[in-house]
Design a protein around this motif. Sequence first.
Motif, PDB file in Angstrom:
ATOM      1  N   GLY A   1     -18.370  -2.050 101.748  1.00 51.77           N
ATOM      2  CA  GLY A   1     -17.123  -1.590 101.164  1.00 51.77           C
ATOM      3  C   GLY A   1     -16.698  -0.244 101.674  1.00 51.77           C
ATOM      4  N   TYR A   2     -17.232   0.185 102.804  1.00 51.07           N
ATOM      5  CA  TYR A   2     -16.924   1.528 103.286  1.00 51.07           C
ATOM      6  C   TYR A   2     -16.817   1.603 104.811  1.00 51.07           C
ATOM      7  CZ  TYR A   2     -22.004   0.983 103.000  1.00 51.07           C
ATOM      8  OH  TYR A   2     -23.277   0.482 103.076  1.00 51.07           O
ATOM      9  N   ARG A   3     -16.718   0.477 105.504  1.00 48.47           N
ATOM     10  CA  ARG A   3     -16.570   0.507 106.959  1.00 48.47           C
ATOM     11  C   ARG A   3     -15.218   1.098 107.333  1.00 48.47           C
ATOM     12  NH1 ARG A   3     -17.494  -3.506 110.149  1.00 48.47           N
ATOM     13  NH2 ARG A   3     -18.940  -4.625 108.812  1.00 48.47           N
ATOM     14  N   SER A   4     -15.073   1.484 108.605  1.00 49.31           N
ATOM     15  CA  SER A   4     -13.823   2.067 109.089  1.00 49.31           C
ATOM     16  C   SER A   4     -13.529   1.575 110.495  1.00 49.31           C
ATOM     17  CB  SER A   4     -13.917   3.596 109.103  1.00 49.31           C
ATOM     18  OG  SER A   4     -12.773   4.163 109.733  1.00 49.31           O
ATOM     19  N   THR A   5     -12.258   1.446 110.807  1.00 46.71           N
ATOM     20  CA  THR A   5     -11.850   1.170 112.179  1.00 46.71           C
ATOM     21  C   THR A   5     -12.063   2.412 113.031  1.00 46.71           C
ATOM     22  OG1 THR A   5      -9.578   1.779 111.636  1.00 46.71           O
ATOM     23  CG2 THR A   5     -10.153  -0.556 111.496  1.00 46.71           C
ATOM     24  N   PHE A   6     -12.187   2.196 114.343  1.00 48.26           N
ATOM     25  CA  PHE A   6     -12.319   3.304 115.280  1.00 48.26           C
ATOM     26  C   PHE A   6     -11.778   2.868 116.625  1.00 48.26           C
ATOM     27  CE2 PHE A   6     -15.889   0.778 116.505  1.00 48.26           C
ATOM     28  CZ  PHE A   6     -16.276   1.161 117.778  1.00 48.26           C
ATOM     29  N   SER A   7     -11.564   3.846 117.497  1.00 50.41           N
ATOM     30  CA  SER A   7     -11.046   3.595 118.838  1.00 50.41           C
ATOM     31  C   SER A   7     -11.911   4.313 119.845  1.00 50.41           C
ATOM     32  CB  SER A   7      -9.601   4.086 118.946  1.00 50.41           C
ATOM     33  OG  SER A   7      -9.181   4.130 120.298  1.00 50.41           O
ATOM     34  N   HIS A   8     -12.130   3.680 120.995  1.00 52.65           N
ATOM     35  CA  HIS A   8     -12.902   4.342 122.047  1.00 52.65           C
ATOM     36  C   HIS A   8     -12.174   5.558 122.607  1.00 52.65           C
ATOM     37  CE1 HIS A   8     -15.846   1.233 121.852  1.00 52.65           C
ATOM     38  NE2 HIS A   8     -15.029   0.287 122.262  1.00 52.65           N
ATOM     39  N   GLN A   9     -10.870   5.620 122.408  1.00 51.65           N
ATOM     40  CA  GLN A   9     -10.120   6.800 122.857  1.00 51.65           C
ATOM     41  C   GLN A   9     -10.422   8.016 121.992  1.00 51.65           C
ATOM     42  OE1 GLN A   9      -8.584   3.602 122.910  1.00 51.65           O
ATOM     43  NE2 GLN A   9      -9.131   3.758 125.082  1.00 51.65           N
ATOM     44  N   GLN A  10     -11.021   7.787 120.826  1.00 51.93           N
ATOM     45  CA  GLN A  10     -11.390   8.877 119.920  1.00 51.93           C
ATOM     46  C   GLN A  10     -12.890   8.848 119.657  1.00 51.93           C
ATOM     47  OE1 GLN A  10      -8.502   7.471 116.976  1.00 51.93           O
ATOM     48  NE2 GLN A  10      -7.397   9.413 117.168  1.00 51.93           N
ATOM     49  N   GLU A  11     -13.640   8.550 120.701  1.00 50.38           N
ATOM     50  CA  GLU A  11     -15.099   8.427 120.621  1.00 50.38           C
ATOM     51  C   GLU A  11     -15.710   9.074 121.861  1.00 50.38           C
ATOM     52  OE1 GLU A  11     -18.236   4.780 119.775  1.00 50.38           O
ATOM     53  OE2 GLU A  11     -16.636   4.481 121.241  1.00 50.38           O
ATOM     54  N   THR A  12     -16.799   9.811 121.677  1.00 47.98           N
ATOM     55  CA  THR A  12     -17.465  10.535 122.766  1.00 47.98           C
ATOM     56  C   THR A  12     -18.967  10.359 122.643  1.00 47.98           C
ATOM     57  OG1 THR A  12     -15.738  12.237 122.665  1.00 47.98           O
ATOM     58  CG2 THR A  12     -17.745  12.779 123.881  1.00 47.98           C
ATOM     59  N   ALA A  13     -19.627  10.224 123.776  1.00 41.57           N
ATOM     60  CA  ALA A  13     -21.093  10.173 123.762  1.00 41.57           C
ATOM     61  C   ALA A  13     -21.628  10.852 125.013  1.00 41.57           C
ATOM     62  CB  ALA A  13     -21.599   8.736 123.683  1.00 41.57           C
ATOM     63  N   ARG A  14     -22.649  11.654 124.818  1.00 47.22           N
ATOM     64  CA  ARG A  14     -23.374  12.280 125.923  1.00 47.22           C
ATOM     65  C   ARG A  14     -24.770  12.610 125.405  1.00 47.22           C
ATOM     66  NH1 ARG A  14     -19.514  16.300 124.293  1.00 47.22           N
ATOM     67  NH2 ARG A  14     -20.536  18.134 123.341  1.00 47.22           N
ATOM     68  N   PRO A  15     -25.717  12.936 126.259  1.00 45.93           N
ATOM     69  CA  PRO A  15     -27.052  13.270 125.764  1.00 45.93           C
ATOM     70  C   PRO A  15     -26.997  14.385 124.729  1.00 45.93           C
ATOM     71  CG  PRO A  15     -27.126  12.933 128.124  1.00 45.93           C
ATOM     72  CD  PRO A  15     -25.679  12.908 127.734  1.00 45.93           C
ATOM     73  N   GLY A  16     -27.530  14.099 123.560  1.00 43.26           N
ATOM     74  CA  GLY A  16     -27.563  15.082 122.488  1.00 43.26           C
ATOM     75  C   GLY A  16     -26.341  15.118 121.603  1.00 43.26           C
ATOM     76  N   TYR A  17     -25.391  14.218 121.809  1.00 45.50           N
ATOM     77  CA  TYR A  17     -24.143  14.321 121.032  1.00 45.50           C
ATOM     78  C   TYR A  17     -23.425  12.983 120.997  1.00 45.50           C
ATOM     79  CZ  TYR A  17     -19.477  15.969 119.614  1.00 45.50           C
ATOM     80  OH  TYR A  17     -18.283  16.164 118.955  1.00 45.50           O
ATOM     81  N   TYR A  18     -22.904  12.664 119.800  1.00 44.29           N
ATOM     82  CA  TYR A  18     -22.009  11.518 119.626  1.00 44.29           C
ATOM     83  C   TYR A  18     -20.918  11.928 118.655  1.00 44.29           C
ATOM     84  CZ  TYR A  18     -20.090   7.047 118.124  1.00 44.29           C
ATOM     85  OH  TYR A  18     -19.226   6.030 117.830  1.00 44.29           O
ATOM     86  N   GLN A  19     -19.697  11.452 118.907  1.00 40.84           N
ATOM     87  CA  GLN A  19     -18.552  11.778 118.053  1.00 40.84           C
ATOM     88  C   GLN A  19     -17.632  10.585 117.963  1.00 40.84           C
ATOM     89  OE1 GLN A  19     -15.299  12.123 119.738  1.00 40.84           O
ATOM     90  NE2 GLN A  19     -14.322  12.136 117.720  1.00 40.84           N
ATOM     91  N   VAL A  20     -17.072  10.366 116.763  1.00 45.20           N
ATOM     92  CA  VAL A  20     -16.068   9.322 116.592  1.00 45.20           C
ATOM     93  C   VAL A  20     -15.160   9.699 115.429  1.00 45.20           C
ATOM     94  CG1 VAL A  20     -17.458   7.898 114.996  1.00 45.20           C
ATOM     95  CG2 VAL A  20     -15.707   6.826 116.453  1.00 45.20           C
ATOM     96  N   LEU A  21     -13.894   9.370 115.555  1.00 45.70           N
ATOM     97  CA  LEU A  21     -12.956   9.534 114.456  1.00 45.70           C
ATOM     98  C   LEU A  21     -12.924   8.241 113.652  1.00 45.70           C
ATOM     99  CD1 LEU A  21     -10.774  11.289 113.043  1.00 45.70           C
ATOM    100  CD2 LEU A  21      -9.083  10.092 114.471  1.00 45.70           C
ATOM    101  N   LEU A  22     -13.256   8.337 112.370  1.00 49.12           N
ATOM    102  CA  LEU A  22     -13.186   7.185 111.470  1.00 49.12           C
ATOM    103  C   LEU A  22     -11.749   7.090 110.975  1.00 49.12           C
ATOM    104  CD1 LEU A  22     -16.523   7.897 109.564  1.00 49.12           C
ATOM    105  CD2 LEU A  22     -16.143   6.292 111.455  1.00 49.12           C
ATOM    106  N   GLN A  23     -11.002   6.173 111.576  1.00 49.08           N
ATOM    107  CA  GLN A  23      -9.555   6.159 111.421  1.00 49.08           C
ATOM    108  C   GLN A  23      -9.105   5.845 110.005  1.00 49.08           C
ATOM    109  OE1 GLN A  23      -8.687   3.276 114.516  1.00 49.08           O
ATOM    110  NE2 GLN A  23      -8.223   4.882 116.003  1.00 49.08           N
ATOM    111  N   ASP A  24      -9.848   5.024 109.281  1.00 44.32           N
ATOM    112  CA  ASP A  24      -9.429   4.672 107.922  1.00 44.32           C
ATOM    113  C   ASP A  24      -9.422   5.871 106.986  1.00 44.32           C
ATOM    114  OD1 ASP A  24      -9.372   2.158 108.976  1.00 44.32           O
ATOM    115  OD2 ASP A  24     -10.817   1.283 107.590  1.00 44.32           O
ATOM    116  N   TYR A  25     -10.229   6.880 107.304  1.00 47.86           N
ATOM    117  CA  TYR A  25     -10.361   8.031 106.418  1.00 47.86           C
ATOM    118  C   TYR A  25      -9.889   9.337 107.048  1.00 47.86           C
ATOM    119  CZ  TYR A  25     -13.645   4.559 104.605  1.00 47.86           C
ATOM    120  OH  TYR A  25     -14.227   3.399 104.168  1.00 47.86           O
ATOM    121  N   GLY A  26      -9.652   9.327 108.350  1.00 51.39           N
ATOM    122  CA  GLY A  26      -9.307  10.572 109.026  1.00 51.39           C
ATOM    123  C   GLY A  26     -10.478  11.532 109.098  1.00 51.39           C
ATOM    124  N   ILE A  27     -11.695  11.006 109.047  1.00 51.53           N
ATOM    125  CA  ILE A  27     -12.901  11.837 109.086  1.00 51.53           C
ATOM    126  C   ILE A  27     -13.475  11.824 110.493  1.00 51.53           C
ATOM    127  CG2 ILE A  27     -15.266  12.103 108.228  1.00 51.53           C
ATOM    128  CD1 ILE A  27     -14.347  10.732 105.635  1.00 51.53           C
TER     129      ILE A  27
END
Length: 766
Positions: free
Chosen positions: A124-150
């Motif tokens: 009951g808490y999943r969120s959509t996301f886009s690869h255009q707002q997602e980053t990954a590299r050694p030691g770091y991952y980032q994504v914008l959870l679009q349903d919540y703006g988090i």
Amino acid sequence: MKAYLILCLILCPAWLQAQHTPEKRVVQYVNPFIGTGAVDTNSLSGSNIPGPTTPFGFVQLSPDTRDAPDDPASGYDYNDKTIVGFSHTHLSGTGVADLFDVLLMPTQGEVKLSPGKSQVSRSGYRSTFSHQQETARPGYYQVLLQDYGINAELTATAHTGMHRYTFPASTQSHIVIDLDHSLNKKRGYWECRIIDAELKVINNHTLEGYRIITGWASLRKVYFHAEFSKPFDNVVMANGNNTPYPTTLLNGTALKAALNFSTTDKEQVLVKVALSAVSIDNAKMNMAAELPGWDFDNISRQCADNWEKELSKIKIEGTPEQKQIFYTGLYHAFTQPNNIADVNGDYQATDLTIGNAPDKVQYSTFSLWDTYRAAHPLYTLLQPERTAGFINTMIRQYKTYGYLPIWQLWGEENYCMIGNHAIPVIVDAVLKGIPGINAQDAYEAIKASSVTEHPGSPFAAWEKYGYIPEDIESQSVSISVEMAYDDWCVAQLARKLGNTADYNHFMERSAFYKNLYNVKTGFFQAKNKDGNWVTPFNPLSYGGNGGSPYTEANAWQYSWYVPQNVPGLINLMGGNKAFTAKLDTFFTLANKPGDVNGNASGFIGQYAHGNEPSHHIAYLYDYAGEPWKTQYYVSKVLNELYNNSSSGYAGNEDCGQMSAWYIFSSMGFYPVNPANGIYAIGSPILKAAAITLPNGKTFSVSVKNPGKPNIYIQSVKLNGKPYTKTYITQNDIISGGRLEFIMGTKPNKSWGITPAGVPPVWGYNN
């Protein structure tokens, strides 16, 4: 003179700038999205994770796109559109799922911990996301959870995961903790269920808990300690489909909690989660040792720096795509085995007691059927200290469990796959002189594991019949030829230690493969215990993991598995011409529809690079006087079956094996027999490579005219002298030196074809 000074004034600034331009860090070439999702029918997903982890670390913090991960086994599929949360343990590159412990997910608005029976399969808490707002590299991952703006950001230390969530303003901000998240409980290879779990609020910024769960590993205990940078206002918890309610303690088998906050716009809330397989107190200790503060960016930099140190052990020159594939492959190879020992050395042993490793390492995630082929030989070159840790871990398993690992996960044996392939890993390391290994203890373990009956290893039948009868044990052909190889490895260590009787006995067993060779068909075939061939026989028919004589392959692919004695295999097939003619057919015979199973992919004729039984076969032309064909097919695999996209592998990456094949082969050589100190030469595609060895020496490779269409070797030099052998040795590498290739568009059929140029059976002096 005036013109010279003017020229200096023009060129000097550029020259000075070049001298002060920092060298690009190799971590910048790592693309963690390689191997995270298939896009065509000739590849599998790769099943890799994009989230952060440390080299060989316990915690692998990564997003899960499935509520009940199954396929891909990593829990993340690049083709999915939603994220369910971020869990702290994963398998990278395997064909079967497990782990996914302690999932966190930031949300806003109404949160449904108990979605009800109609939605039980979806959180009951999943969120959509886009690869255009997602980053990954050694030691770091980032994504914008679009349903919540988090905005969610992740980093890791060896035993802890760190989250940084940037929230919009709301009086209904939440962080969900899900202890029910796991591999699919309703289907799959293994029954998965949670035996017990607990969530406990310590104060308004600390929460602890555990779960005991079955799955691929039969009994896993996972303890955690979590701290929050912002005090939470209140907590609600639920067990299964029960109505959530405010509480500070809950026990059950399907636990979830929502920690509730009020947040201002762009407010950051950080979470630290430490894990232990031993106790909550040890999880707290791990956090205190590795992550006492809250500096997310510094932890991320430290993680990247750790990767830079490890990946820089090989420096290469090549195209940008080659660098991405190579360094991501090295990154994947160093993602496991995982050190499950806590910072004080405590670990749960196979007998469920708590042991303590004096070197503070106890490794797990041994996908040995895959990794003994090339990943472990790569570790002996680049990770000798960790190799000693791997092997001492295996010996400790033998002492508490009775035999060496087959496929070990979370410190437990799960009996997946066939053979006893801890044996070649141990023998290879001892013969290479890796320090920190007791050779007598190692021999005791490998000998006992070669005579003690355990699942998939019917040694009484092996000794009685000289093969494994199919009516005694399924997968009999694959087990027979692989056990014959393991026996050869036992014999070599027996010889080194002066045990002549054992050497003779295991050498005799290492030739049992001959007893399943049918001269009428030219294939290794199954026999029953009455000595009759199993019929009907179709060499194109695939087996999986039971119900067939072949393991994840067919008779064509297992016709070439005698790495301990390739000359003997050639003679069995009628000599060089008959051998190479059959290889030619192998690489050109197309499959019939429906003949393959889910582990077969990356086809060149019957060659299936997407699974391990085929990995050495392209190099076999070296042994039969036609090395230019090895060069052709190796280059074809390198150039066509690897890329830098989400479907960058032709199959599951398999805990580093698929990557190790590329790493070795792109430099020009590969260990066909991973325990004899010999590397067969193929077709290098990199412009240059330099391996920094633990002894301080460097072994370098340089290639003139690299890349397509220059796939054929014209000439080779080793340490400045002409070289006509189709192999190099372990001693050539560890002594340091320079291997030089000149490549061209047409084969040089006079290079490497003399008997002295053929790879020998043995590469050591002892």
